[in-house]
Motif scaffolding. Structure first.
Motif, PDB file in Angstrom:
ATOM      1  N   VAL A  86      -1.215 -11.797  -6.784  1.00  0.00           N
ATOM      2  CA  VAL A  86      -0.936 -12.513  -5.546  1.00  0.00           C
ATOM      3  C   VAL A  86      -0.977 -11.478  -4.661  1.00  0.00           C
ATOM      4  CG1 VAL A  86       1.487 -12.959  -5.685  1.00  0.00           C
ATOM      5  CG2 VAL A  86       0.228 -14.641  -4.686  1.00  0.00           C
ATOM      6  N   VAL A  87      -0.061 -10.446  -4.775  1.00  0.00           N
ATOM      7  CA  VAL A  87       0.275  -9.746  -3.799  1.00  0.00           C
ATOM      8  C   VAL A  87      -1.283  -8.650  -3.374  1.00  0.00           C
ATOM      9  CG1 VAL A  87       1.260  -7.219  -3.067  1.00  0.00           C
ATOM     10  CG2 VAL A  87       2.648  -9.058  -4.149  1.00  0.00           C
ATOM     11  N   ALA A  88      -2.073  -8.564  -4.591  1.00  0.00           N
ATOM     12  CA  ALA A  88      -3.225  -7.952  -3.979  1.00  0.00           C
ATOM     13  C   ALA A  88      -4.169  -8.737  -3.175  1.00  0.00           C
ATOM     14  CB  ALA A  88      -3.829  -7.620  -5.421  1.00  0.00           C
ATOM     15  N   ALA A  89      -4.131 -10.150  -3.431  1.00  0.00           N
ATOM     16  CA  ALA A  89      -4.872 -10.901  -2.761  1.00  0.00           C
ATOM     17  C   ALA A  89      -4.355 -11.391  -1.443  1.00  0.00           C
ATOM     18  CB  ALA A  89      -4.927 -12.345  -3.475  1.00  0.00           C
ATOM     19  N   GLU A  90      -3.167 -11.406  -1.413  1.00  0.00           N
ATOM     20  CA  GLU A  90      -2.491 -11.946   0.078  1.00  0.00           C
ATOM     21  C   GLU A  90      -1.896 -10.806   0.892  1.00  0.00           C
ATOM     22  OE1 GLU A  90      -2.114 -15.745   0.795  1.00  0.00           O
ATOM     23  OE2 GLU A  90      -3.880 -15.192  -0.358  1.00  0.00           O
ATOM     24  N   ASP A  91      -1.601  -9.813   0.335  1.00  0.00           N
ATOM     25  CA  ASP A  91      -0.735  -8.639   1.053  1.00  0.00           C
ATOM     26  C   ASP A  91      -0.749  -7.449   0.392  1.00  0.00           C
ATOM     27  OD1 ASP A  91       0.909  -7.596   3.034  1.00  0.00           O
ATOM     28  OD2 ASP A  91       2.697  -8.641   2.455  1.00  0.00           O
ATOM     29  N   ALA A  92      -1.831  -6.835   0.318  1.00  0.00           N
ATOM     30  CA  ALA A  92      -2.023  -5.494  -0.641  1.00  0.00           C
ATOM     31  C   ALA A  92      -0.817  -4.457  -0.230  1.00  0.00           C
ATOM     32  CB  ALA A  92      -3.310  -4.865  -0.627  1.00  0.00           C
ATOM     33  N   ASN A  93      -0.755  -4.559   1.356  1.00  0.00           N
ATOM     34  CA  ASN A  93       0.566  -3.332   1.599  1.00  0.00           C
ATOM     35  C   ASN A  93       1.903  -3.960   1.686  1.00  0.00           C
ATOM     36  OD1 ASN A  93      -1.511  -1.211   1.951  1.00  0.00           O
ATOM     37  ND2 ASN A  93      -2.066  -2.290   3.845  1.00  0.00           N
ATOM     38  N   PHE A  94       2.295  -5.098   0.912  1.00  0.00           N
ATOM     39  CA  PHE A  94       3.450  -5.525   0.923  1.00  0.00           C
ATOM     40  C   PHE A  94       4.541  -4.481   0.678  1.00  0.00           C
ATOM     41  CE2 PHE A  94       6.572  -7.781  -1.756  1.00  0.00           C
ATOM     42  CZ  PHE A  94       7.189  -8.720  -0.983  1.00  0.00           C
ATOM     43  N   CYS A  95       4.570  -3.757  -0.296  1.00  0.00           N
ATOM     44  CA  CYS A  95       5.532  -2.617  -0.345  1.00  0.00           C
ATOM     45  C   CYS A  95       5.789  -1.508   0.731  1.00  0.00           C
ATOM     46  CB  CYS A  95       5.263  -2.080  -1.831  1.00  0.00           C
ATOM     47  SG  CYS A  95       5.687  -2.992  -3.266  1.00  0.00           S
ATOM     48  N   LEU A  96       4.787  -1.560   1.514  1.00  0.00           N
ATOM     49  CA  LEU A  96       4.774  -0.441   2.680  1.00  0.00           C
ATOM     50  C   LEU A  96       5.124  -0.995   3.886  1.00  0.00           C
ATOM     51  CD1 LEU A  96       1.279   1.001   1.831  1.00  0.00           C
ATOM     52  CD2 LEU A  96       3.571   1.479   0.759  1.00  0.00           C
ATOM     53  N   HIS A  97       5.494  -2.250   4.171  1.00  0.00           N
ATOM     54  CA  HIS A  97       5.715  -2.761   5.568  1.00  0.00           C
ATOM     55  C   HIS A  97       7.100  -3.542   5.509  1.00  0.00           C
ATOM     56  CE1 HIS A  97       4.967  -7.016   4.807  1.00  0.00           C
ATOM     57  NE2 HIS A  97       3.887  -6.600   4.268  1.00  0.00           N
ATOM     58  N   TRP A  98       7.536  -3.814   6.688  1.00  0.00           N
ATOM     59  CA  TRP A  98       8.901  -4.413   6.833  1.00  0.00           C
ATOM     60  C   TRP A  98       8.906  -6.035   7.331  1.00  0.00           C
ATOM     61  CZ3 TRP A  98       8.932  -6.083  11.942  1.00  0.00           C
ATOM     62  CH2 TRP A  98       8.151  -5.481  12.704  1.00  0.00           C
ATOM     63  N   GLY A  99       7.552  -6.533   6.901  1.00  0.00           N
ATOM     64  CA  GLY A  99       7.459  -7.913   7.260  1.00  0.00           C
ATOM     65  C   GLY A  99       6.219  -8.141   8.081  1.00  0.00           C
ATOM     66  N   PHE A 100       5.637  -7.109   8.714  1.00  0.00           N
ATOM     67  CA  PHE A 100       4.404  -7.215   9.511  1.00  0.00           C
ATOM     68  C   PHE A 100       3.604  -5.918   9.151  1.00  0.00           C
ATOM     69  CE2 PHE A 100       7.589  -9.073  12.185  1.00  0.00           C
ATOM     70  CZ  PHE A 100       7.157 -10.410  12.301  1.00  0.00           C
ATOM     71  N   ASP A 101       2.175  -6.493   8.842  1.00  0.00           N
ATOM     72  CA  ASP A 101       1.331  -5.355   8.398  1.00  0.00           C
ATOM     73  C   ASP A 101       0.215  -5.106   9.521  1.00  0.00           C
ATOM     74  OD1 ASP A 101      -0.934  -3.871   7.512  1.00  0.00           O
ATOM     75  OD2 ASP A 101      -1.077  -4.959   5.637  1.00  0.00           O
ATOM     76  N   LEU A 102       0.962  -4.214  10.626  1.00  0.00           N
ATOM     77  CA  LEU A 102       0.277  -3.833  12.006  1.00  0.00           C
ATOM     78  C   LEU A 102      -1.092  -3.381  11.696  1.00  0.00           C
ATOM     79  CD1 LEU A 102       3.102  -1.878  13.625  1.00  0.00           C
ATOM     80  CD2 LEU A 102       2.690  -4.147  13.640  1.00  0.00           C
ATOM     81  N   ALA A 103      -1.721  -2.775  10.717  1.00  0.00           N
ATOM     82  CA  ALA A 103      -2.846  -2.399  10.328  1.00  0.00           C
ATOM     83  C   ALA A 103      -3.925  -3.647  10.071  1.00  0.00           C
ATOM     84  CB  ALA A 103      -3.100  -1.440   9.264  1.00  0.00           C
ATOM     85  N   ALA A 104      -3.417  -4.484   9.299  1.00  0.00           N
ATOM     86  CA  ALA A 104      -3.995  -5.838   9.306  1.00  0.00           C
ATOM     87  C   ALA A 104      -4.084  -6.610  10.648  1.00  0.00           C
ATOM     88  CB  ALA A 104      -3.416  -6.468   8.148  1.00  0.00           C
TER      89      ALA A 104
END
Length: 242
Positions: A86-104
């Motif tokens: 589910v992390v790979a599908a929805e938010d692969a950088n989940f462990c790298l951000h603080w709530g917002f994936d700026l690159a995405a």
């Protein structure tokens, strides 16, 4: 005379302020918003230890359908590959951000808004504390509450709650109910293929099926399986895996 005139002028201004209905409405609305924000912040803090019994959307669907399927499954009892999928599908950088994936977000803007950039944390805030639908008020509140959630909850807790409140079919909420509904197994017994299929039907569970996958779902399942293996290998799953 001048003093008397000044006093009258002050009284007049005070009376004008008190009698302005629009000013009162704005003031009361502001106070009401602060109360709502305070309540939600308190609920977020409480959510670190108390599992949400329902959500606004789940409650609405339960009333519409006459009930929904959902049973809470602790993260340690969910197959680890399900969390990775589910992390790979929805938010692969989940462990790298603080709530917002700026690159995405930048990629989504460059793509003309045709792709989503909502993180798992944002989706958890929306699912648990807010309502579904696209409007600026909800998005503003989501942006306000997401960093608070990230600051108070652990990454494991975010994944656990998300997996237990996400919709996987009409009236089917949470990975425990979804595993039984589609495959007749417990959440802890999901295979890599089954987990990837469940993740692949997000974020359109009413338009996709994990048990009768379309060509799109089959293709997305392969991508999710590959992504789940990749984030395990490169360490992007470390923040929610013990």
């Amino acid at each position: 005379m001048a003093k008397r005139a000044t006093k009258k002028s002050r009284r007049s201004r005070k009376t004008s302020k008190r009698s302005n209905p629009l000013r009162r409405v704005v003031r009361y609305a502001g106070r009401g918003l602060l109360v709502v924000v305070g309540i939600v912040l308190a609920l977020i803090a409480l959510g670190t230890v108390v599992n949400p019994p329902t959500t606004p959307y789940m409650f609405a669907e339960s009333r519409r359908l006459g009930g929904v399927e959902q049973s809470w499954v602790p993260l340690e009892e969910v197959a680890p590959v399900m969390a990775r999928s589910v992390v790979a599908a929805e938010d692969a950088n989940f462990c790298l951000h603080w709530g917002f994936d700026l690159a995405a977000i930048k990629d989504a803007i460059a793509d003309g808004g045709n792709r989503g950039a909502s993180t798992l944390s944002q989706q958890t805030v929306k699912n648990v504390y807010l309502w579904h639908g696209r409007n600026y008020t909800r998005k503003a509140l989501e942006a306000l509450f997401t960093p608070v959630l990230e600051a108070i909850w652990s990454k494991e807790r975010i994944v656990e709650v998300y997996l237990n409140v996400a919709e996987f079919d009409e009236g089917v909420f949470g990975v425990g109910a979804a595993a039984r509904h589609y495959f007749g197994v417990s959440a802890g017994d999901l295979s890599a293929e089954q987990a990837a299929r469940l993740a692949a039907i997000l974020p359109d569970p009413k338009g996709r099926s994990a048990s009768r996958p379309s060509d799109f779902v089959v293709k997305r399942t392969r991508a999710v399986r590959s992504g789940a293996a990749t984030i395990r290998k490169d360490g992007r799953a470390a923040c929610f895996e013990s």
